[in-house]
Design an enzyme around this catalytic site. Structure first.
Site, short mmCIF file in Angstrom:
data_model
loop_
_atom_site.label_atom_id
_atom_site.label_comp_id
_atom_site.label_asym_id
_atom_site.label_seq_id
_atom_site.Cartn_x
_atom_site.Cartn_y
_atom_site.Cartn_z
N ASN A 78 0.81 -1.23 0.00
CA ASN A 78 0.00 0.00 0.00
C ASN A 78 0.84 1.27 0.00
OD1 ASN A 78 -2.11 -1.77 0.09
ND2 ASN A 78 -2.99 -1.03 1.99
N ARG A 211 -4.17 -13.53 -0.95
CA ARG A 211 -5.39 -13.69 -0.17
C ARG A 211 -6.34 -14.63 -0.91
NH1 ARG A 211 -6.38 -7.31 0.83
NH2 ARG A 211 -5.73 -7.34 -1.36
#
Length: 345
Positions: A78, A211
């Site tokens: 991020n 994920r």
């Protein structure tokens, strides 16, 4: 007496100017960035499970939470760490405050330490739990790290202050290994280069799931920024082939006549993001099947489908499944690069 008064006045005036000059050496954002820096030189993306927000005032409670954040949170995910290095470099250029330059240098040292010998970058370091050790292009993590090193090597404005010989030599080596990793991880289908996956096994360099809703796949958003980064490098035959192959893949696998927008689900009445017909729009899926190039979608139950309507509303609304990421690359960036390139044999 009058002369003594004038001397005292000018001394006080000079002292006040010196104090003001010292105050101008402070940059409010950079000062906050210093507080958030971890002992290993990196930054986390969260504090107490909340995203880092430099607009928040540094209250006593927040400072305690920052100080309690361990190095296990050190990451390039991020935009963390690379964002802060850029902030500090810009602040140093304006203020010449050595604290900012030293902190930026520590951030670069962290990137160099975190990089694998094969040139890849993990999402987190030293935390290797779950998918954090994977070589990560997702959300441009590795490209952000390589861009910092590229700016240092090329002594771009602000980064020239970090260009001391030893650090620049290490960054030059790290950049070369990073580019080599990019070239090695471009996915091959039937002897043809395509684009890149979002994450890879750090040892085998094979695409991996991250994920549960991020399946092994080709990833358009990340690949666009990989291509843009390669376009900034001296053009070798290998880099030229990688760029040209990716451009061909993007041109073939667009989805014409749709846009990704919000609409009401007739069954539930809830507002969800969905594909809406639009003859003027061209988009791409975020993920494509790594073998057959069909758009691919995942959900929190680890299911994978080719049918976007089959995933949950929570995932439909909570992820950028479609976008126009390659459009500007194809229309403007690539033609400009092709016109100006000079191949380094």
């Amino acid at each position: 007496m009058h002369i003594r008064f004038l001397i005292l006045f000018y001394c006080l005036l000079s002292l006040s100017h010196l104090v003001l000059a010292q105050e101008k050496l402070k940059d409010s954002l950079a000062e906050k960035v210093l507080v958030y820096q971890l002992p290993n030189g990196a930054w986390g993306k969260q504090v107490d499970k909340k995203a880092v927000n430099y607009a928040l005032p540094l209250t006593k409670e927040l400072i305690q939470k920052i100080e309690a954040t361990s190095e296990e949170h050190a990451t390039i995910d991020n935009g963390a760490t690379t964002r802060e290095i850029n902030i500090l470099v810009e602040a140093y250029a304006r203020t010449q405050n050595a604290d900012y330059l030293n902190a930026a240098r520590q951030g670069v040292e962290y990137l160099l330490e975190a990089q694998y010998e094969n040139g890849g970058f993990p999402q987190y370091y030293p935390n290797k739990s779950l998918y954090r050790a994977q070589i990560t292009y997702n959300d441009n993590a590795m490209i952000n790290a390589l861009t910092v090193l590229d700016n240092l090597v090329k002594e771009k404005p602000g980064f020239d202050a970090l260009g001391e010989d030893k650090l620049k030599r290490r960054a030059t080596d790290a950049l070369a290994r990073g580019i080599d990793c990019i070239l090695k991880t471009q996915v091959v289908q039937d002897d043809s280069l395509t684009i890149w996956a979002a994450q890879y096994d750090e040892k085998t360099l094979q695409p991996e799931q991250a994920r549960v809703f991020e399946p092994v796949s080709l990833s358009t958003s990340e690949s666009v920024n990989i291509v843009r980064f390669l376009m900034k490098q001296p053009v070798t035959p290998a880099i030229e082939k990688a760029i040209e192959s990716a451009i061909r893949w993007f041109a073939v696998h667009d989805l014409e006549g749709y846009r990704f927008d919000r609409k009401k689900d007739p069954k539930t009445g809830n507002t969800v993001r969905d594909l809406v017909t639009d003859s003027t729009s061209v988009i791409w899926s975020r993920f494509y099947d790594i073998e057959n190039n069909k758009p691919l979608f995942g959900d929190r139950d680890n299911s994978v489908t080719y049918d976007f309507s089959q995933i949950s509303d929570e995932r439909k609304n909570g992820y950028a499944w479609f976008g126009n990421w390659p459009a500007k690359l194809l229309e403007k960036d690539y033609p400009k690069w092709k016109k100006n390139k000079e191949i380094k044999k």
